[in-house]
Scaffold this active site. Structure first.
Site, PDB file in Angstrom:
ATOM      1  N   LYS A 101      -8.767  -0.638  -5.782  1.00 40.62           N
ATOM      2  CA  LYS A 101      -9.278  -0.010  -4.196  1.00 40.62           C
ATOM      3  C   LYS A 101     -10.346   0.796  -4.793  1.00 40.62           C
ATOM      4  CE  LYS A 101      -7.756   1.672  -0.845  1.00 40.62           C
ATOM      5  NZ  LYS A 101      -6.658   3.140  -0.668  1.00 40.62           N
TER       6      LYS A 101
ATOM      7  N   ALA B 138      -4.655  14.661   4.701  1.00 42.83           N
ATOM      8  CA  ALA B 138      -4.788  12.885   6.064  1.00 42.83           C
ATOM      9  C   ALA B 138      -3.477  12.986   5.227  1.00 42.83           C
ATOM     10  CB  ALA B 138      -5.879  12.922   6.324  1.00 42.83           C
TER      11      ALA B 138
ATOM     12  N   ASN C 159      -5.377   6.976  -6.079  1.00 45.41           N
ATOM     13  CA  ASN C 159      -5.729   8.330  -5.514  1.00 45.41           C
ATOM     14  C   ASN C 159      -5.389   9.606  -6.586  1.00 45.41           C
ATOM     15  OD1 ASN C 159      -4.114   7.383  -3.849  1.00 45.41           O
ATOM     16  ND2 ASN C 159      -5.584   8.750  -2.098  1.00 45.41           N
TER      17      ASN C 159
ATOM     18  N   HIS D 205       2.868  14.763   1.270  1.00 43.77           N
ATOM     19  CA  HIS D 205       1.862  16.409   0.776  1.00 43.77           C
ATOM     20  C   HIS D 205       3.097  17.225   1.483  1.00 43.77           C
ATOM     21  CE1 HIS D 205      -1.738  14.131   0.945  1.00 43.77           C
ATOM     22  NE2 HIS D 205      -1.950  14.381   1.752  1.00 43.77           N
TER      23      HIS D 205
ATOM     24  N   LEU E 121      -5.678  10.150   7.905  1.00 45.97           N
ATOM     25  CA  LEU E 121      -6.612   8.608   7.671  1.00 45.97           C
ATOM     26  C   LEU E 121      -6.533   6.807   7.219  1.00 45.97           C
ATOM     27  CD1 LEU E 121      -9.270  11.430   6.250  1.00 45.97           C
ATOM     28  CD2 LEU E 121      -8.925  10.441   8.790  1.00 45.97           C
TER      29      LEU E 121
ATOM     30  N   HIS F  33       1.653   5.105  -1.494  1.00 46.54           N
ATOM     31  CA  HIS F  33       0.987   6.287  -2.417  1.00 46.54           C
ATOM     32  C   HIS F  33       2.139   7.056  -2.768  1.00 46.54           C
ATOM     33  CE1 HIS F  33      -2.981   6.289  -0.786  1.00 46.54           C
ATOM     34  NE2 HIS F  33      -2.468   6.283  -0.076  1.00 46.54           N
ATOM     35  N   LEU F  34       2.312   6.892  -4.184  1.00 44.33           N
ATOM     36  CA  LEU F  34       3.683   7.979  -5.252  1.00 44.33           C
ATOM     37  C   LEU F  34       3.212   9.093  -5.528  1.00 44.33           C
ATOM     38  CD1 LEU F  34       5.020   5.398  -7.293  1.00 44.33           C
ATOM     39  CD2 LEU F  34       5.850   6.400  -5.271  1.00 44.33           C
ATOM     40  N   ARG F  35       2.221   9.862  -5.945  1.00 41.59           N
ATOM     41  CA  ARG F  35       1.374  10.918  -6.391  1.00 41.59           C
ATOM     42  C   ARG F  35       1.931  10.777  -7.820  1.00 41.59           C
ATOM     43  NH1 ARG F  35      -2.112  10.765  -2.003  1.00 41.59           N
ATOM     44  NH2 ARG F  35      -1.156  11.620  -0.494  1.00 41.59           N
TER      45      ARG F  35
ATOM     46  N   HIS G 224     -10.248   0.691   1.546  1.00 41.71           N
ATOM     47  CA  HIS G 224     -10.236   1.816   2.709  1.00 41.71           C
ATOM     48  C   HIS G 224     -11.918   2.100   3.542  1.00 41.71           C
ATOM     49  CE1 HIS G 224      -9.213   5.599   4.287  1.00 41.71           C
ATOM     50  NE2 HIS G 224     -10.330   6.001   4.449  1.00 41.71           N
TER      51      HIS G 224
ATOM     52  N   HIS H 215       0.412  -1.013   0.028  1.00 41.94           N
ATOM     53  CA  HIS H 215      -0.090  -0.299   0.253  1.00 41.94           C
ATOM     54  C   HIS H 215       0.673   1.056  -0.187  1.00 41.94           C
ATOM     55  CE1 HIS H 215      -3.270   1.950   1.545  1.00 41.94           C
ATOM     56  NE2 HIS H 215      -3.141   3.091   1.402  1.00 41.94           N
TER      57      HIS H 215
END
Length: 360
Positions: free
Chosen positions: A106, A270, A48, A258, A226, A22-24, A143, A20
């Site tokens: 997802k 978050a 996302n 972020h 979150l 997140h790379l953006r 999620h 899991h």
């Protein structure tokens, strides 16, 4: 098995994966991809983005963008996912499976977390897609939080388990489910008692911190994530599950970068960034309860076994010595503040992988 030499406080593990991450996208992708590739052999990449990755074509293009930021001979494998919407079709599910590069879908309840506004508004809309996923054997990553404004934010996971997840698991007995980033005792108990087609990922920050880290002595925006950090009883339940040796739980950092300005504002984003020291942080958590011997299964075996992928064959070595964490990293035209910024983590990676092989 994980080897431990007491004299030098070293621990050698099979190369880990992150289920899991997140790379953006865009200008920050070279940084986030390099950070992930430094820690992991493979990572399940969250979809996302803005706009979200909803088609196989978009997933293939995103995968190419990720790989283009890394050296041509990189051993890192981004495992792509699609973002499920009310409109996700059985045809798209079949395309995803046939592509060979999409490994899961997802499910974000609409509005549950960062960039989830396009998420599923009613589970009744996605039954045709779920039936197709069961048929072609693509896992569903969930999620697990309700978004009903009447439900307290600290209860949203427990309510989701009761009202949604139990029903989905009962209706689709052959669909593989991963309850992502479990944060509660109720989540742990559900995964433990569910059939073998249900597993859960756990983050390093939910193993190491409870909600006091967010709220005591001033609001800590870089500890806001979150699902939100929970009470100590829940942290202890997560720690027991992760370190137990159960094959149902495995590593998923939910590392979520972020820019600092997005955290320090009236409505802060978050996400906790842990990709700089993920394995070291998990080692700290496992060491805190004396279960380092179960770290390798959690980090390197349980995930690929559940996904039906080969285990990695390379090795990494950790040593119990302080790793210094910078105050921040450059991030686009801003900076990113990592977990333990300006402080230390008590473990360091001292040797990278051996042969770099994936077992394929």
């Amino acid at each position: 098995t994980a080897g431990m030499a007491a004299a030098s406080e070293e621990l050698t593990l099979t190369e880990p994966d992150d289920w899991h991450h997140h790379l953006r996208d865009g200008p920050v992708l070279p940084f986030t991809s390099a950070m992930a590739a430094q820690q992991f052999k493979r990572a399940i990449i969250m979809p996302n983005l803005k706009p979200p990755v909803v088609t196989t074509e978009q997933a293939m293009a995103y995968r190419e963008r990720i790989l283009s930021t890394l050296p041509p001979d990189t051993a890192f494998q981004p495992l792509m996912t699609l973002y499920m919407t009310d409109q996700t079709s059985p045809e798209e599910i079949r395309r995803a499976k046939e592509s060979g590069i999409v490994f899961a879908l997802k499910l974000y309840p609409a509005g549950a977390t960062t960039n989830s506004d396009n998420g599923v508004t009613d589970l009744n809309y996605i039954h045709p897609a779920l039936e197709a996923m069961e048929e072609v054997d693509l896992p569903l990553l969930v999620h697990g939080e309700v978004t009903d404004p009447k439900v307290d934010i600290f209860d949203r996971e427990a309510v989701f388990v009761e009202k949604c997840l139990k029903l989905l698991v009962a209706r689709y007995p052959k669909l593989r489910f991963v309850m992502e980033h479990i944060t509660t005792k109720q989540g742990v108990d559900f995964v433990k008692s569910a059939p073998p087609n249900v597993a859960g990922t756990i983050t390093a920050h939910h193993l190491l911190f409870n909600r006091n880290a967010l709220l005591v002595g001033g609001i800590k925006p870089h500890m806001y994530c979150l699902p939100i950090l929970k009470a100590e009883e829940h942290r202890l339940a997560l720690l027991e599950a992760a370190t137990s040796g159960s094959p149902k739980f495995f590593l998923g950092t939910d590392s979520a970068p972020h820019p600092s300005a997005g955290k320090h504002c009236e409505s802060g984003c978050a996400g906790v960034f842990t990709a700089h020291a993920a394995i070291q942080l998990y080692a700290e958590a496992f060491a805190s309860v004396g279960f380092l011997e179960n770290l390798e299964a959690f980090c390197s075996f349980n995930g690929p076994d559940f996904y039906g992928l080969p285990r990695n064959t390379g090795k990494i070595t950790l040593r119990q010595q302080d790793m210094s964490v910078p105050r921040h990293y450059p991030f686009g035209d801003d900076v990113l503040v990592p977990l333990r910024a300006g402080s230390t983590v008590p473990w360091s990676v001292v040797a990278p992988s051996g042969d770099g092989g994936s077992g394929k």
